[in-house]
Enzyme design. Sequence first.
Site, PDB file in Angstrom:
ATOM      1  N   ARG A 193      67.906 -43.636 -34.135  1.00  0.00           N
ATOM      2  CA  ARG A 193      68.836 -44.758 -34.134  1.00  0.00           C
ATOM      3  C   ARG A 193      68.782 -45.508 -35.464  1.00  0.00           C
ATOM      4  O   ARG A 193      67.725 -45.561 -36.104  1.00  0.00           O
ATOM      5  CB  ARG A 193      68.496 -45.719 -32.992  1.00  0.00           C
ATOM      6  CG  ARG A 193      68.822 -45.197 -31.615  1.00  0.00           C
ATOM      7  CD  ARG A 193      68.352 -46.128 -30.523  1.00  0.00           C
ATOM      8  NE  ARG A 193      66.910 -46.135 -30.400  1.00  0.00           N
ATOM      9  CZ  ARG A 193      66.239 -46.730 -29.406  1.00  0.00           C
ATOM     10  NH1 ARG A 193      66.907 -47.376 -28.473  1.00  0.00           N
ATOM     11  NH2 ARG A 193      64.929 -46.681 -29.360  1.00  0.00           N
TER      12      ARG A 193
ATOM     13  N   GLN B  53      65.249 -44.986 -21.137  1.00  0.00           N
ATOM     14  CA  GLN B  53      66.370 -44.086 -21.409  1.00  0.00           C
ATOM     15  C   GLN B  53      66.360 -42.819 -20.544  1.00  0.00           C
ATOM     16  O   GLN B  53      67.199 -41.943 -20.757  1.00  0.00           O
ATOM     17  CB  GLN B  53      66.378 -43.687 -22.887  1.00  0.00           C
ATOM     18  CG  GLN B  53      66.742 -44.816 -23.833  1.00  0.00           C
ATOM     19  CD  GLN B  53      66.949 -44.318 -25.247  1.00  0.00           C
ATOM     20  OE1 GLN B  53      66.025 -43.833 -25.891  1.00  0.00           O
ATOM     21  NE2 GLN B  53      68.169 -44.418 -25.748  1.00  0.00           N
TER      22      GLN B  53
ATOM     23  N   LYS C 165      63.791 -38.818 -12.942  1.00  0.00           N
ATOM     24  CA  LYS C 165      63.576 -37.541 -13.634  1.00  0.00           C
ATOM     25  C   LYS C 165      64.142 -36.377 -12.813  1.00  0.00           C
ATOM     26  O   LYS C 165      64.735 -35.446 -13.374  1.00  0.00           O
ATOM     27  CB  LYS C 165      62.082 -37.321 -13.881  1.00  0.00           C
ATOM     28  CG  LYS C 165      61.486 -38.226 -14.939  1.00  0.00           C
ATOM     29  CD  LYS C 165      60.049 -37.832 -15.248  1.00  0.00           C
ATOM     30  CE  LYS C 165      59.479 -38.639 -16.409  1.00  0.00           C
ATOM     31  NZ  LYS C 165      58.131 -38.190 -16.800  1.00  0.00           N
TER      32      LYS C 165
ATOM     33  N   PHE D 242      47.655 -37.648 -20.346  1.00  0.00           N
ATOM     34  CA  PHE D 242      47.411 -37.717 -21.781  1.00  0.00           C
ATOM     35  C   PHE D 242      45.951 -38.096 -22.003  1.00  0.00           C
ATOM     36  O   PHE D 242      45.537 -39.211 -21.678  1.00  0.00           O
ATOM     37  CB  PHE D 242      48.311 -38.762 -22.436  1.00  0.00           C
ATOM     38  CG  PHE D 242      49.765 -38.394 -22.479  1.00  0.00           C
ATOM     39  CD1 PHE D 242      50.166 -37.164 -22.975  1.00  0.00           C
ATOM     40  CD2 PHE D 242      50.734 -39.273 -22.028  1.00  0.00           C
ATOM     41  CE1 PHE D 242      51.508 -36.820 -23.030  1.00  0.00           C
ATOM     42  CE2 PHE D 242      52.080 -38.936 -22.080  1.00  0.00           C
ATOM     43  CZ  PHE D 242      52.470 -37.703 -22.579  1.00  0.00           C
TER      44      PHE D 242
END
Length: 339
Positions: free
Chosen positions: A36, A88, A133, A155
């Site tokens: 962006r 998003q 999702k 993670f």
Amino acid sequence: MAERSKILIIGGTGYTGKFIVEASANAGHPTFVLVRESTLSDPSKSSVIDCFKKAGVNIITGDLHDNERLITAIKQVDVVISAVGLSQLADQVKIVAAIKEAGNIKKFYPSEFGNDVDRSHAVGPAKTLFATKAQVRRAIEAENIPYTYIHSNCFAGYLLPTLAQSGVTAPPRDKVVSLGDGNAKAVFNEEHDIATYTIKTVDDPRTVNKSVYINPPGNIYSFNELVSLWEKKIGKTLEKVYLSEDQVLKNIEGKLDEYYNKISYFFSFFLTLNVYKLFVLYLAESPFPDSLIMSISHTVFVKGDQTNFEIEPSFGVEASELYPDVKYTTVDEHLSRFV
């Protein structure tokens, strides 16, 4: 050697995305990142953008809400990988539509990089997140777009430095709190390894229309096993507190109420100032709410959703079996950094 696919990464300056961009460039793929305009002028992102440029990454200006630019970017590549953040996730249907219109993409990777959302016992905010999702998955499948879903599980760089404890900045040396009985198995993968495995799948026909599970055997631990390993490294036995599932669920509900009260306050504040867009920006830039982190932890450490099913060839493959040449960082190695 066959020509490597050209890859577009959307969300490449985010936590997961920057590792994927690096792995793509290091593997010799022509690598493109959709960025962006606001990100290009953001001082906090300048070092990441500079690293991309030094690695030969192609920067394309655009975003998910500019369909023309999005399609133009997609037409330059063979594969699209989305690593967009929470705010998003639902907007990925715009990527799906653009890929369909462009008509040249041989595979799409939606922003997954966690649990398999189709095989989950999530509650609260995690259930809502996973449902979003799953909706993106169904949109991809409905349009017959070839895909790969990457399930990276935990993670390691996010959880292991604190041994999955909240409110601390280093692995505990006195007491640990376990969600549930501590016996559910989870998978802890280092972020660079997640990215390496992801890029390995790009030109591999065995991964088309499959879920790829990153479950290397050296990284599968129950919480009790993780604590035991840490105790051996520091030569000390820790006090252990076990929260029942009922208590975990009550804690999630309590944190959710706190979050809603906070959001309600800020919504009223920004509305009074007639700057609703700032409220949207505030939501997008805010850290993950505690209720979401706790509800995801519930699926991992109480329900064992990362390991409580068999990976059937009809829907999935396991990354370390596909790519035994990858030298991944083990949990043992990762924890040794903090001794």
